[in-house]
Design a protein around this motif. Sequence first.
Motif, PDB file in Angstrom:
ATOM      1  N   VAL A  54       0.857  -1.196   0.000  1.00 34.98           N
ATOM      2  CA  VAL A  54       0.000   0.000   0.000  1.00 34.98           C
ATOM      3  C   VAL A  54       0.884   1.234   0.000  1.00 34.98           C
ATOM      4  O   VAL A  54       1.829   1.323   0.782  1.00 34.98           O
ATOM      5  CB  VAL A  54      -0.912   0.008   1.249  1.00 34.98           C
ATOM      6  CG1 VAL A  54      -1.742   1.264   1.305  1.00 34.98           C
ATOM      7  CG2 VAL A  54      -1.792  -1.217   1.276  1.00 34.98           C
ATOM      8  N   LEU A  59      -2.250   7.323   0.471  1.00 33.93           N
ATOM      9  CA  LEU A  59      -3.435   7.099   1.295  1.00 33.93           C
ATOM     10  C   LEU A  59      -3.645   8.251   2.278  1.00 33.93           C
ATOM     11  O   LEU A  59      -4.763   8.738   2.443  1.00 33.93           O
ATOM     12  CB  LEU A  59      -3.288   5.776   2.045  1.00 33.93           C
ATOM     13  CG  LEU A  59      -4.449   5.319   2.897  1.00 33.93           C
ATOM     14  CD1 LEU A  59      -5.640   4.960   2.010  1.00 33.93           C
ATOM     15  CD2 LEU A  59      -4.039   4.128   3.738  1.00 33.93           C
ATOM     16  N   ARG A  62      -4.801  11.377   0.346  1.00 36.63           N
ATOM     17  CA  ARG A  62      -6.224  11.307  -0.019  1.00 36.63           C
ATOM     18  C   ARG A  62      -7.110  11.643   1.186  1.00 36.63           C
ATOM     19  O   ARG A  62      -8.094  12.354   1.069  1.00 36.63           O
ATOM     20  CB  ARG A  62      -6.565   9.918  -0.535  1.00 36.63           C
ATOM     21  CG  ARG A  62      -8.050   9.771  -0.834  1.00 36.63           C
ATOM     22  CD  ARG A  62      -8.364   8.409  -1.353  1.00 36.63           C
ATOM     23  NE  ARG A  62      -8.016   8.368  -2.763  1.00 36.63           N
ATOM     24  CZ  ARG A  62      -8.093   7.295  -3.509  1.00 36.63           C
ATOM     25  NH1 ARG A  62      -8.463   6.156  -2.975  1.00 36.63           N
ATOM     26  NH2 ARG A  62      -7.795   7.347  -4.781  1.00 36.63           N
TER      27      ARG A  62
END
Length: 84
Positions: A54, A59, A62
């Motif tokens: 990941v 992440l 976002r």
Amino acid sequence: GLVVLDLPRVPLAGPFSHVVLFGPVTTGGIGNAALSALPVAAVILVFGVLNALVDVSRLFARGARRGPLRTVSRALVIAWATFP
């Protein structure tokens, strides 16, 4: 267990007089130390694999743009960017 290495015992002074450093190293003690280290090694391994799979910075970025945890995500973006 079988004694692998016999190190001299070094007692500590003062309020730690009940603590002794070193002493005999046994196969059972090495096995117990390895067994007790497995959970820590597993956590490090899991986070390493998760980080490889990941893109954490994307992440966090976002989450910093929208969502209920915007301020927390922005703090995480800054912390992740400054982490060596």
